[in-house]
Design an enzyme around this catalytic site. Structure first.
Site, PDB file in Angstrom:
ATOM      1  N   ASP A 175     -84.959  -6.448  28.193  1.00  9.97           N
ATOM      2  CA  ASP A 175     -83.470  -6.878  27.774  1.00  9.97           C
ATOM      3  C   ASP A 175     -82.989  -5.470  27.090  1.00  9.97           C
ATOM      4  O   ASP A 175     -83.407  -5.333  26.002  1.00  9.97           O
ATOM      5  CB  ASP A 175     -83.339  -8.044  26.972  1.00  9.97           C
ATOM      6  CG  ASP A 175     -82.016  -8.454  26.673  1.00  9.97           C
ATOM      7  OD1 ASP A 175     -81.076  -7.549  26.557  1.00  9.97           O
ATOM      8  OD2 ASP A 175     -81.650  -9.644  26.672  1.00  9.97           O
ATOM      9  N   LYS A 200     -71.632  -7.862  26.488  1.00  9.97           N
ATOM     10  CA  LYS A 200     -71.534  -6.851  25.183  1.00  9.97           C
ATOM     11  C   LYS A 200     -71.207  -5.489  25.524  1.00  9.97           C
ATOM     12  O   LYS A 200     -70.162  -5.238  25.802  1.00  9.97           O
ATOM     13  CB  LYS A 200     -72.999  -6.759  24.558  1.00  9.97           C
ATOM     14  CG  LYS A 200     -73.679  -8.305  24.708  1.00  9.97           C
ATOM     15  CD  LYS A 200     -73.091  -9.283  23.901  1.00  9.97           C
ATOM     16  CE  LYS A 200     -73.650 -10.588  24.406  1.00  9.97           C
ATOM     17  NZ  LYS A 200     -72.913 -11.696  23.708  1.00  9.97           N
TER      18      LYS A 200
HETATM   19  N1  PLP Z   1     -79.456 -11.028  25.830  1.00  9.58           N
HETATM   20  C1  PLP Z   1     -79.035 -10.777  24.526  1.00  9.58           C
HETATM   21  C2  PLP Z   1     -79.868  -9.697  23.723  1.00  9.58           C
HETATM   22  C3  PLP Z   1     -77.728 -11.410  23.943  1.00  9.58           C
HETATM   23  O1  PLP Z   1     -77.409 -10.805  22.611  1.00  9.58           O
HETATM   24  C4  PLP Z   1     -77.085 -12.275  24.670  1.00  9.58           C
HETATM   25  C5  PLP Z   1     -75.919 -12.886  24.222  1.00  9.58           C
HETATM   26  O2  PLP Z   1     -75.728 -12.855  23.100  1.00  9.58           O
HETATM   27  C6  PLP Z   1     -77.741 -12.633  26.054  1.00  9.58           C
HETATM   28  C7  PLP Z   1     -78.717 -11.977  26.411  1.00  9.58           C
HETATM   29  C8  PLP Z   1     -77.053 -13.772  26.650  1.00  9.58           C
HETATM   30  O3  PLP Z   1     -75.979 -13.201  27.316  1.00  9.58           O
HETATM   31  P1  PLP Z   1     -74.635 -14.051  27.787  1.00  9.58           P
HETATM   32  O4  PLP Z   1     -73.832 -14.533  26.447  1.00  9.58           O
HETATM   33  O5  PLP Z   1     -73.697 -12.937  28.606  1.00  9.58           O
HETATM   34  O6  PLP Z   1     -75.050 -15.121  28.500  1.00  9.58           O
END
Ligand code: PLP
Length: 377
Positions: A175, A200
């Site tokens: 990630d 983000k």
């Molecule tokens: N991965 C990380 C590091 C995140 O901070 C987030 C959400 O805050 C996600 C995945 C999930 O993404 P989404 O909110 O676009 O579904």
């Protein structure tokens, strides 16, 4: 890729003027259906918008180039992108995942592995010996890392973890939401899949929800994820694809400025008497600093957390007093945000009660320091 070429790539990757009209800015194609030729074929490659749209092709092509992969698959949120990857887990297979990570992702791990009869093993990726022991304990299908990670900005050594995981033939998923391809290039360090909550930094303006999986080199894996995208029926809508592609043009400009701002904020807070501890990989005092310096070649990111002297109430009071830092969840936008992480994560949180998480935007760092100084006074 040369990091000096990054702005050029952000502007030009998978983008050229519209072949029909010459429009330099990408047009938005909202059509859900596309015409067949008289012979019944679809020579332009589009049939029905759940399966694919020109704006999605443009976005996915751009992200594949930016991360250095063979292809990308875009979804309606980061968690939908995660879900596509978790679908690779079969019954009885093993997912090795981090103790520290986005709480929504950790919840998905628990639920999805339970429902499919897969095994979930949580490990502290900051402890190489624990990682070795876990990976030596049986073959894993997926090894999932988030670095830097929510909420303490812990840093995982991607190269070392990938080498250990590949010994057991696992797929390494990284990630890269916090770091972005501006700061960190997981494929060059051995990851097989890169994930983003595009909500983000890729979006960067807190106005679009999206997620993406990028595949380094395995064409069959890319096709499997595309099949899931078609089957799950949750692709990213044309306008959201367009918004993201448009925002990515300024990704490197924004993220580099945000990293510089975050370093200033982190140094200021580290010297402040009311701040017990600053968690930022760009500070030499951070336990993951050396690894971050080696693998985050483009910057240490713009996320940091602080623990406030005086406990939960003192932390909430600081958050209540900021004027520029907006009290809101999420991250990566042009505006700075501050958040009491334990409040949003609920009772199962691992975030200390006196912890505040900061997402540093593109405002002038002096203005941000002034805001924090008055909030901490
Ligand atoms: N991965 C990380 C590091 C995140 O901070 C987030 C959400 O805050 C996600 C995945 C999930 O993404 P989404 O909110 O676009 O579904």
């Amino acid at each position: 890729m040369k990091t000096s070429g990054l702005n050029t790539l952000c502007v030009h990757a998978a983008h050229s003027p519209d072949a029909v009209t010459g429009a330099v800015a990408e047009p938005i194609h909202l059509s859900t259906t596309f015409e067949r030729d008289a012979d019944g074929e679809y020579p332009r490659g589009y049939r029905y918008s759940r399966e694919g749209t020109p704006n999605r092709t443009a976005l996915e092509g751009c992200l594949a180039e930016l991360e250095g992969g063979i292809g990308a698959v875009a979804f309606a949120s980061g968690l939908a992108a995660n879900h596509a990857v978790l679908d690779l887990l079969g019954a009885g297979e093993r997912l090795v995942a981090p103790l520290e990570g986005y709480y929504g992702t950790l919840r998905q791990f628990a639920e999805i592995t339970r429902r499919r009869g897969a095994a979930l093993e949580l490990v502290d990726f900051c402890e190489p010996s624990a990682v070795k022991t876990t990976l030596a304990g049986g073959a894993a299908r997926l090894v999932w890392i988030e670095t830097p990670a929510n909420p303490l900005l812990s840093v995982t050594d991607i190269r070392l973890t990938a080498a250990l995981a590949h010994d057991g033939a696992a797929l390494v998923v990284c990630d890269n939401t916090f770091a972005t391809p501006v700061c960190q290039r997981p494929f060059e360090l051995g990851a097989d899949l890169v994930l983003h909550s595009a909500t983000k930094y890729l979006g960067g303006h807190s106005d679009v929800l999206g997620g993406v999986v990028v595949v380094r080199s395995d064409a069959a894996l890319l096709e499997r994820l595309r099949e899931w995208q078609r089957m799950a029926g949750a692709p990213l809508a044309p306008f959201d694809c367009w918004l993201l592609r448009r925002s990515i043009a300024t990704l490197a400009l924004r993220v580099r400025a945000q990293c510089q701002g975050a370093q200033r904020v982190a140094e200021f807070l580290a010297a402040h008497a009311r701040v017990e501890r600053v968690f930022y990989p760009g500070l030499a005092t951070h336990p993951g600093h050396a690894i971050a310096a080696a693998q985050m070649r483009g910057g240490f990111g713009a996320m940091l957390s602080i623990s406030i002297a005086g406990g939960r109430e003192a932390a909430l009071r600081v958050a209540s007093r900021t004027r520029l830092f907006r009290r809101a969840t999420s991250l990566g936008g042009v505006e700075s945000l501050i958040e009491h992480r334990a409040s949003i994560e609920g009772p199962a949180t691992r975030a200390p009660q006196n912890l505040l998480r900061l997402s540093v935007g593109i405002e002038e760092p002096e203005d941000l320091l002034e805001d924090l100084a008055q909030a901490l006074a």
